[in-house]
Design a protein around this motif. Structure first.
Motif, PDB file in Angstrom:
ATOM      1  N   CYS A 236      59.250  25.013 -15.326  1.00 30.57           N
ATOM      2  CA  CYS A 236      58.881  23.584 -15.300  1.00 30.57           C
ATOM      3  C   CYS A 236      57.418  23.397 -15.660  1.00 30.57           C
ATOM      4  N   TRP A 237      56.561  24.241 -15.108  1.00 24.78           N
ATOM      5  CA  TRP A 237      55.121  24.086 -15.315  1.00 24.78           C
ATOM      6  C   TRP A 237      54.735  24.361 -16.769  1.00 24.78           C
ATOM      7  N   ARG A 238      55.439  25.259 -17.426  1.00 25.04           N
ATOM      8  CA  ARG A 238      55.115  25.578 -18.817  1.00 25.04           C
ATOM      9  C   ARG A 238      55.442  24.427 -19.765  1.00 25.04           C
ATOM     10  N   GLU A 239      56.278  23.524 -19.328  1.00 20.53           N
ATOM     11  CA  GLU A 239      56.613  22.362 -20.145  1.00 20.53           C
ATOM     12  C   GLU A 239      55.460  21.354 -20.092  1.00 20.53           C
ATOM     13  N   PRO A 240      54.792  21.083 -21.225  1.00 16.11           N
ATOM     14  CA  PRO A 240      53.649  20.151 -21.203  1.00 16.11           C
ATOM     15  C   PRO A 240      54.003  18.769 -20.670  1.00 16.11           C
ATOM     16  N   GLY A 241      55.256  18.335 -20.871  1.00 20.70           N
ATOM     17  CA  GLY A 241      55.669  17.030 -20.357  1.00 20.70           C
ATOM     18  C   GLY A 241      55.612  16.957 -18.840  1.00 20.70           C
ATOM     19  N   THR A 242      55.894  18.091 -18.165  1.00 24.25           N
ATOM     20  CA  THR A 242      55.797  18.125 -16.708  1.00 24.25           C
ATOM     21  C   THR A 242      54.350  17.959 -16.263  1.00 24.25           C
ATOM     22  N   ARG A 243      53.441  18.682 -16.918  1.00 26.92           N
ATOM     23  CA  ARG A 243      52.026  18.594 -16.538  1.00 26.92           C
ATOM     24  C   ARG A 243      51.448  17.223 -16.860  1.00 26.92           C
ATOM     25  N   ALA A 362      62.568  13.547 -19.118  1.00 22.15           N
ATOM     26  CA  ALA A 362      62.962  13.580 -20.525  1.00 22.15           C
ATOM     27  C   ALA A 362      62.769  14.948 -21.152  1.00 22.15           C
ATOM     28  N   ARG A 363      61.965  15.822 -20.536  1.00 19.79           N
ATOM     29  CA  ARG A 363      61.617  17.090 -21.188  1.00 19.79           C
ATOM     30  C   ARG A 363      61.988  18.319 -20.373  1.00 19.79           C
TER      31      ARG A 363
END
Length: 441
Positions: A236-243, A362-363
């Motif tokens: 989850c953290w590696r997804e830029p949309g989460t950050r 969404a991501r």
């Protein structure tokens, strides 16, 4: 590969499931914001100053934020119904202990328990919405969830404030705790985690547009094959949309949150010389503004995902400029119309923070939506904690006599602290926005 489950049905059954789940969130908001109208009473009851008073809300928010990732993992693995039931139990236990506390230490511990229960509600309701409503409806339902939660805040500012001064501390907080019995029964008897026809699903393609992504419900066999908790959080953290979602939540939520949770009433009464009734009226206006913006933003986001970032940046800039005008007003006593204006503007803060959850939803694929939502939902409460603590410390530092009565000048300078997390969060949003756009042009 197993076949995709049928799309979430929506309709009356979905609204029933959502209504039962959101009743827990409304109860949690009543518990969470109860100290906002009882801050001055708490200071008198426990004999504490601004720093110690802020500790109540800081600890509650700290526990809430720290629990977001564990709660997200629990929701993904055991379903929202079980997590909501546990949340109601913790909320009721914490508030009941707070009702009978007469010393600072036990009262502080009870707010920590309350914060733990509160942490289990919002993510669970979002997960229910994802399982019961078509994906294209999720942004609107998320905003509607926030709007419903503000109904709980309205109960606090209108009903609880009056009850506190007519019935007293212990009867008022005991009555709130006992509301949990009714809500627990509703969840236990009426709530289903998923529609009955959804038996299995596969991982949806995270690159699909929002309206095309099915909200999958995972069977026990697939759930057992999921990655371990640490790997899921890392993914989850590696997804830029989460950050990006986390920093949006951080930056937009904290000004209105800190004002409504603790410092709004003391500021209006002690710094602006308003009566408690007048201050309570303005806090009610904050809630009504929040509900209005929640409905408007929900409609805009349902119409187009392109409205996300314009909403976020407009809310940040308007909030920063509004507080600059209030704090720069000569003598530290802005006119009533300006106070009304900044409170109306802060009503947009909570609804704008939910845009961050929409970026994460969404991501990220469906099997880790709870975890991703937990990461994002930490943001605003970390920002709130930093703000509550900073204002409390500055108020005590600027009022060395220790009387607990803080001047307009002290509040003026203490509230300037808001610009520290505001600047940090805005810089991170602009930085991560470019990464998200590069990854998803």
């Amino acid at each position: 590969m197993p076949a995709l489950a049928p799309a979430p049905p929506g309709g009356r059954a979905a609204w029933l499931a959502w209504s039962v789940g959101v009743s827990v969130y409304i109860l949690a908001v009543i518990h969470r914001t109860s100290l906002g109208v009882a801050g001055l009473d708490a200071a008198d009851r426990f004999g504490i100053g601004a720093s110690a008073l802020s500790t109540f809300s800081i600890l509650q928010v700290l526990v809430y934020a720290a629990m977001q990732i564990p709660v997200g993992l629990l929701v993904d693995r055991f379903g929202p119904r079980r997590v909501l039931l546990l949340g109601v139990l913790l909320l009721s236990a914490g508030q009941l202990a707070f009702a009978f506390s007469s010393a600072f230490g036990p009262a502080l511990a009870s707010r920590a328990v309350l914060g733990c229960g509160d942490a289990m509600t919002f993510i669970s309701v979002l997960r229910i919405a994802a399982r019961w409503f078509p994906a294209a409806r999720n942004p609107f339902v998320a905003q509607l969830t926030g709007l419903a939660g503000m109904g709980g805040n309205l109960v606090t500012t209108v009903v609880l404030a009056r009850a506190l001064h007519s019935e007293g501390w212990t009867p008022t907080f005991t009555a709130i705790a006992l509301l949990g019995v009714v809500v627990f029964a509703l969840v236990a008897l009426l709530l289903q985690d998923t529609p009955s026809h959804q038996e299995a699903a596969v991982r949806p393609d995270a690159t699909l547009p929002d309206a095309a992504r099915p909200d999958a419900v995972w069977p026990d066999a697939v759930r057992a094959a999921r990655p371990k908790a640490g790997r899921q959080v890392l993914a989850c953290w590696r997804e830029p949309g989460t950050r990006l979602g986390l920093w949006i939540h951080f930056t937009t939520q904290f000004p209105g949150n800190a004002f409504g949770l603790l410092w709004g009433l003391p500021y209006l009464v002690q710094a602006q010389g308003m009566s408690r009734a007048g201050a309570g009226g303005l806090l009610t206006l904050l809630v009504l503004s929040n509900m209005t913006f929640g409905f408007v933003f929900g409609r805009l986001l349902s119409a187009s995902a392109r409205a996300r970032m314009p909403i976020v940046l407009t809310v940040i800039v308007t909030t920063a400029l509004g507080w600059a005008l209030v704090l720069a007003w000569p003598g530290g006593h802005p006119p009533t119309w300006l106070l009304v204006g900044i409170i109306l503007v802060m009503g947009s803060n909570g609804p704008a923070s939910l845009v961050g959850l929409d970026y994460a939803r969404a991501r990220n694929p469906a099997e880790r939506l709870g975890t991703a939502s937990g990461i994002v939902n930490m943001g605003g409460f970390i920002g709130t904690m930093i703000t509550l603590f900073g204002i409390g410390v500055l108020l005590d530092a600027l009022s060395p006599d220790g009387t607990g009565a803080y001047s307009a000048t002290a509040f003026r300078w203490a509230f300037c602290w808001q610009y520290v997390p505001l600047a940090l969060g805005t810089a991170m949003i602009l930085r991560l926005r470019r990464k998200v756009m590069a990854a998803n042009p």
